[in-house]
Design an enzyme around this catalytic site. Sequence first.
Site, PDB file in Angstrom:
ATOM      1  N   TYR A   1       0.844  -1.206   0.000  1.00  0.00           N
ATOM      2  CA  TYR A   1       0.000   0.000   0.000  1.00  0.00           C
ATOM      3  C   TYR A   1       0.878   1.255   0.000  1.00  0.00           C
ATOM      4  CZ  TYR A   1      -1.883   4.101   2.189  1.00  0.00           C
ATOM      5  OH  TYR A   1      -2.159   5.416   2.465  1.00  0.00           O
ATOM      6  N   HIS A   2       1.803   1.332   0.973  1.00  0.00           N
ATOM      7  CA  HIS A   2       2.622   2.543   1.055  1.00  0.00           C
ATOM      8  C   HIS A   2       3.423   2.730  -0.245  1.00  0.00           C
ATOM      9  CE1 HIS A   2       1.841   2.034   5.474  1.00  0.00           C
ATOM     10  NE2 HIS A   2       1.839   3.343   5.445  1.00  0.00           N
TER      11      HIS A   2
HETATM   12  P1  NAD Z   1     -11.302   5.298   3.067  1.00  0.00           P
HETATM   13  O1  NAD Z   1     -11.019   3.914   2.585  1.00  0.00           O
HETATM   14  O2  NAD Z   1     -12.205   5.476   4.223  1.00  0.00           O
HETATM   15  O3  NAD Z   1     -11.876   6.180   1.855  1.00  0.00           O
HETATM   16  C1  NAD Z   1     -11.435   6.046   0.533  1.00  0.00           C
HETATM   17  C2  NAD Z   1     -12.655   6.163  -0.372  1.00  0.00           C
HETATM   18  O4  NAD Z   1     -12.229   6.058  -1.737  1.00  0.00           O
HETATM   19  C3  NAD Z   1     -13.662   5.036  -0.125  1.00  0.00           C
HETATM   20  O5  NAD Z   1     -14.944   5.552   0.059  1.00  0.00           O
HETATM   21  C4  NAD Z   1     -13.563   4.163  -1.392  1.00  0.00           C
HETATM   22  O6  NAD Z   1     -14.796   3.568  -1.735  1.00  0.00           O
HETATM   23  C5  NAD Z   1     -13.091   5.167  -2.432  1.00  0.00           C
HETATM   24  N1  NAD Z   1     -12.299   4.549  -3.524  1.00  0.00           N
HETATM   25  C6  NAD Z   1     -11.214   3.746  -3.401  1.00  0.00           C
HETATM   26  N2  NAD Z   1     -10.787   3.386  -4.615  1.00  0.00           N
HETATM   27  C7  NAD Z   1     -11.606   3.963  -5.520  1.00  0.00           C
HETATM   28  C8  NAD Z   1     -11.664   3.978  -6.945  1.00  0.00           C
HETATM   29  N3  NAD Z   1     -10.793   3.277  -7.674  1.00  0.00           N
HETATM   30  N4  NAD Z   1     -12.622   4.702  -7.547  1.00  0.00           N
HETATM   31  C9  NAD Z   1     -13.526   5.422  -6.815  1.00  0.00           C
HETATM   32  N5  NAD Z   1     -13.529   5.442  -5.469  1.00  0.00           N
HETATM   33  C10 NAD Z   1     -12.572   4.716  -4.832  1.00  0.00           C
HETATM   34  O7  NAD Z   1      -9.874   5.985   3.332  1.00  0.00           O
HETATM   35  P2  NAD Z   1      -9.534   7.316   4.165  1.00  0.00           P
HETATM   36  O8  NAD Z   1      -9.067   6.899   5.506  1.00  0.00           O
HETATM   37  O9  NAD Z   1     -10.641   8.282   4.026  1.00  0.00           O
HETATM   38  O10 NAD Z   1      -8.271   7.824   3.366  1.00  0.00           O
HETATM   39  C11 NAD Z   1      -8.393   8.743   2.308  1.00  0.00           C
HETATM   40  C12 NAD Z   1      -7.023   8.980   1.679  1.00  0.00           C
HETATM   41  O11 NAD Z   1      -6.130   9.482   2.679  1.00  0.00           O
HETATM   42  C13 NAD Z   1      -6.373   7.722   1.126  1.00  0.00           C
HETATM   43  O12 NAD Z   1      -5.678   8.047  -0.047  1.00  0.00           O
HETATM   44  C14 NAD Z   1      -5.394   7.321   2.205  1.00  0.00           C
HETATM   45  O13 NAD Z   1      -4.330   6.594   1.669  1.00  0.00           O
HETATM   46  C15 NAD Z   1      -4.963   8.668   2.739  1.00  0.00           C
HETATM   47  N6  NAD Z   1      -4.492   8.626   4.137  1.00  0.00           N
HETATM   48  C16 NAD Z   1      -5.323   8.179   5.129  1.00  0.00           C
HETATM   49  C17 NAD Z   1      -4.878   8.171   6.457  1.00  0.00           C
HETATM   50  C18 NAD Z   1      -5.720   7.668   7.594  1.00  0.00           C
HETATM   51  O14 NAD Z   1      -5.202   7.575   8.734  1.00  0.00           O
HETATM   52  N7  NAD Z   1      -7.001   7.344   7.383  1.00  0.00           N
HETATM   53  C19 NAD Z   1      -3.581   8.636   6.742  1.00  0.00           C
HETATM   54  C20 NAD Z   1      -2.759   9.078   5.696  1.00  0.00           C
HETATM   55  C21 NAD Z   1      -3.234   9.073   4.394  1.00  0.00           C
HETATM   56  N1  USQ Z   2       0.136  -0.755  15.430  1.00  0.00           N
HETATM   57  C1  USQ Z   2       0.207  -1.358  16.670  1.00  0.00           C
HETATM   58  N2  USQ Z   2      -0.913  -1.963  17.139  1.00  0.00           N
HETATM   59  C2  USQ Z   2      -2.098  -1.976  16.456  1.00  0.00           C
HETATM   60  C3  USQ Z   2      -2.162  -1.340  15.199  1.00  0.00           C
HETATM   61  C4  USQ Z   2      -1.020  -0.757  14.714  1.00  0.00           C
HETATM   62  O1  USQ Z   2       1.257  -1.371  17.328  1.00  0.00           O
HETATM   63  O2  USQ Z   2      -3.069  -2.553  16.958  1.00  0.00           O
HETATM   64  C5  USQ Z   2       1.331  -0.070  14.898  1.00  0.00           C
HETATM   65  C6  USQ Z   2       1.753  -0.551  13.524  1.00  0.00           C
HETATM   66  O3  USQ Z   2       2.601  -1.673  13.604  1.00  0.00           O
HETATM   67  C7  USQ Z   2       2.425   0.692  12.959  1.00  0.00           C
HETATM   68  C8  USQ Z   2       1.685   1.842  13.620  1.00  0.00           C
HETATM   69  O4  USQ Z   2       0.985   1.286  14.736  1.00  0.00           O
HETATM   70  O5  USQ Z   2       3.762   0.745  13.366  1.00  0.00           O
HETATM   71  C9  USQ Z   2       0.675   2.529  12.718  1.00  0.00           C
HETATM   72  O6  USQ Z   2      -0.217   1.557  12.206  1.00  0.00           O
HETATM   73  P1  USQ Z   2      -1.658   1.965  11.660  1.00  0.00           P
HETATM   74  O7  USQ Z   2      -2.371   0.718  11.257  1.00  0.00           O
HETATM   75  O8  USQ Z   2      -2.334   2.884  12.594  1.00  0.00           O
HETATM   76  O9  USQ Z   2      -1.262   2.864  10.415  1.00  0.00           O
HETATM   77  P2  USQ Z   2      -0.624   2.499   9.002  1.00  0.00           P
HETATM   78  O10 USQ Z   2      -0.660   1.063   8.690  1.00  0.00           O
HETATM   79  O11 USQ Z   2       0.706   3.160   8.926  1.00  0.00           O
HETATM   80  O12 USQ Z   2      -1.639   3.197   8.008  1.00  0.00           O
HETATM   81  C10 USQ Z   2      -2.442   4.315   8.380  1.00  0.00           C
HETATM   82  C11 USQ Z   2      -3.537   4.459   7.339  1.00  0.00           C
HETATM   83  C12 USQ Z   2      -2.887   4.724   5.978  1.00  0.00           C
HETATM   84  C13 USQ Z   2      -1.970   5.934   6.091  1.00  0.00           C
HETATM   85  C14 USQ Z   2      -0.937   5.757   7.194  1.00  0.00           C
HETATM   86  C15 USQ Z   2      -0.144   7.025   7.463  1.00  0.00           C
HETATM   87  O13 USQ Z   2      -4.317   3.273   7.288  1.00  0.00           O
HETATM   88  O14 USQ Z   2      -3.910   4.971   5.024  1.00  0.00           O
HETATM   89  O15 USQ Z   2      -1.308   6.124   4.867  1.00  0.00           O
HETATM   90  O16 USQ Z   2      -1.634   5.488   8.430  1.00  0.00           O
HETATM   91  S1  USQ Z   2       1.552   6.698   7.834  1.00  0.00           S
HETATM   92  O17 USQ Z   2       1.604   5.706   8.908  1.00  0.00           O
HETATM   93  O18 USQ Z   2       2.144   7.945   8.242  1.00  0.00           O
HETATM   94  O19 USQ Z   2       2.160   6.185   6.632  1.00  0.00           O
END
Ligand code: NAD
Ligand code: USQ
Length: 400
Positions: free
Chosen positions: A181-182
């Site tokens: 993913y990342h």
């Molecule tokens: P989410 O999964 O809740 O929302 C993503 C939305 O995009 C969903 O509603 C899904 O149906 C839609 N989607 C996915 N693929 C699609 C496609 N091909 N066409 C149309 N729609 C599509 O995720 P989120 O937590 O809201 O994250 C939003 C963005 O922020 C993502 O790019 C994620 O990587 C990034 N992000 C999230 C976090 C976090 O902690 N949630 C942290 C850092 C970055």
């Molecule tokens: N972790 C624990 N225990 C848990 C869950 C997670 O120790 O029960 C640890 C993981 O090993 C990791 C850290 O917490 O080291 C963060 O994990 P996470 O699941 O909260 O976050 P991550 O997998 O990094 O992904 C989330 C979002 C993703 C976004 C990312 C931002 O799902 O969409 O891109 O945070 S970042 O981490 O800065 O890349």
Amino acid sequence: MRVLVLGGDGYLGWPAALHFSAAGHDVTVVDSYIRRRYDRELGTDSLVPIATLPERIARWQAVTGAVIGLAVGDLNDAAFVTSVLERVRPDTVIHLAEQRSAPYSMMDQGHAVHTQLNNVVGTLNVLWAIAQTDPTIHLIKLGTMGEYGTPNIDIEEGWLRVTHNGRTDVLPYPKQAGSFYHLSKVHDSHNILFCCRAWGLRATDLNQGVVYGAETAQTRLHPELATRFDYDAVFGTVLNRFIVQAVIGHALTVYGAGGQTRGFLDIVDTVRCLEIAAEHPAEPGEFRVFNQFTESFSVLELAELVAALHKSRVRIEHVDNPRIEMDQHYYNAAHDGLLRLGLEPHPLSAALVESAFETVQRHRNRIDPRVILPLSRWKPNLAAQEPPEAAIPSGAALVG
Ligand code: NAD
Ligand code: USQ
């Protein structure tokens, strides 16, 4: 502004759409509903009940009178993306529509392939559609802090000044992502940078940290405006998970030693950062990068905070880490750009955690303890893997 929010049915996309609409912008949301399909596939659900996207939009109009446009479709469908851009003619495209779970992308070959196809192809289609429709559209793309990994030097905002053999240049900061993913975000960043350089597109890549919280000023206005809140081991993020675990008396699942340090931010700051980026667009040809987080914490620090604030005794358990990641490392990441443009951060506070306890308590009967322990391991038994077709259909087949 005319603003197109891609992924507008998601955890962050829906509150972002409301935030822009409340500020008086003309908002259209796009989504394929694939995130709701992942829930069905995994047997999980948002802790906070969420209305359908048409219901949410109708409720917003009933509460505020503001109209949000809707286009349902998959970004992997190039004709769909172009037709939406031609119809809406946005000033700004905010792209949040990706498969965003690292554990999901590591489940098996099918999920890895799905994640990279969905994310990389979707973003490519957005770039082509912008170039063909109107290259002055500002693309705001959600990247991730995890693109950088955890190098033993300070992390800069996208770029690094390097002196090598007596010559100096400013180069893209090295990327060492920790999951498929990342890595999809790294590939996106390269494609966006290339399109800025080659076609003069303007883009802001927001390398966001881990988001916590479930409410914004707009989602609080009515239960049907709530956004999703994930706590399962695949989509739940760490602080949201610890809060749910504390409420049901489950030991807090710290993976390994817990020294993994990440940037974090409140969902309230996420929507504000998007607004700031939109109000201050990148220049034509500019690939601008901001690190979007407000504070850094180790996983163990977060567990200790949650345990200390919960009224009954909470146990912290160091579970075997399912991921391949350093659990003790140096971490110092710059995050000045958005602050310079006016972000006023909401630091993590006792009040926020306590209010999250209340939210979780309200929906306690919806918690399924079976989805809490990790499913996927970063180093699977490769010999036992199913062929990808059997594991998960393509993005297009999942839409509907
Ligand atoms: P989410 O999964 O809740 O929302 C993503 C939305 O995009 C969903 O509603 C899904 O149906 C839609 N989607 C996915 N693929 C699609 C496609 N091909 N066409 C149309 N729609 C599509 O995720 P989120 O937590 O809201 O994250 C939003 C963005 O922020 C993502 O790019 C994620 O990587 C990034 N992000 C999230 C976090 C976090 O902690 N949630 C942290 C850092 C970055
Ligand atoms: N972790 C624990 N225990 C848990 C869950 C997670 O120790 O029960 C640890 C993981 O090993 C990791 C850290 O917490 O080291 C963060 O994990 P996470 O699941 O909260 O976050 P991550 O997998 O990094 O992904 C989330 C979002 C993703 C976004 C990312 C931002 O799902 O969409 O891109 O945070 S970042 O981490 O800065 O890349």
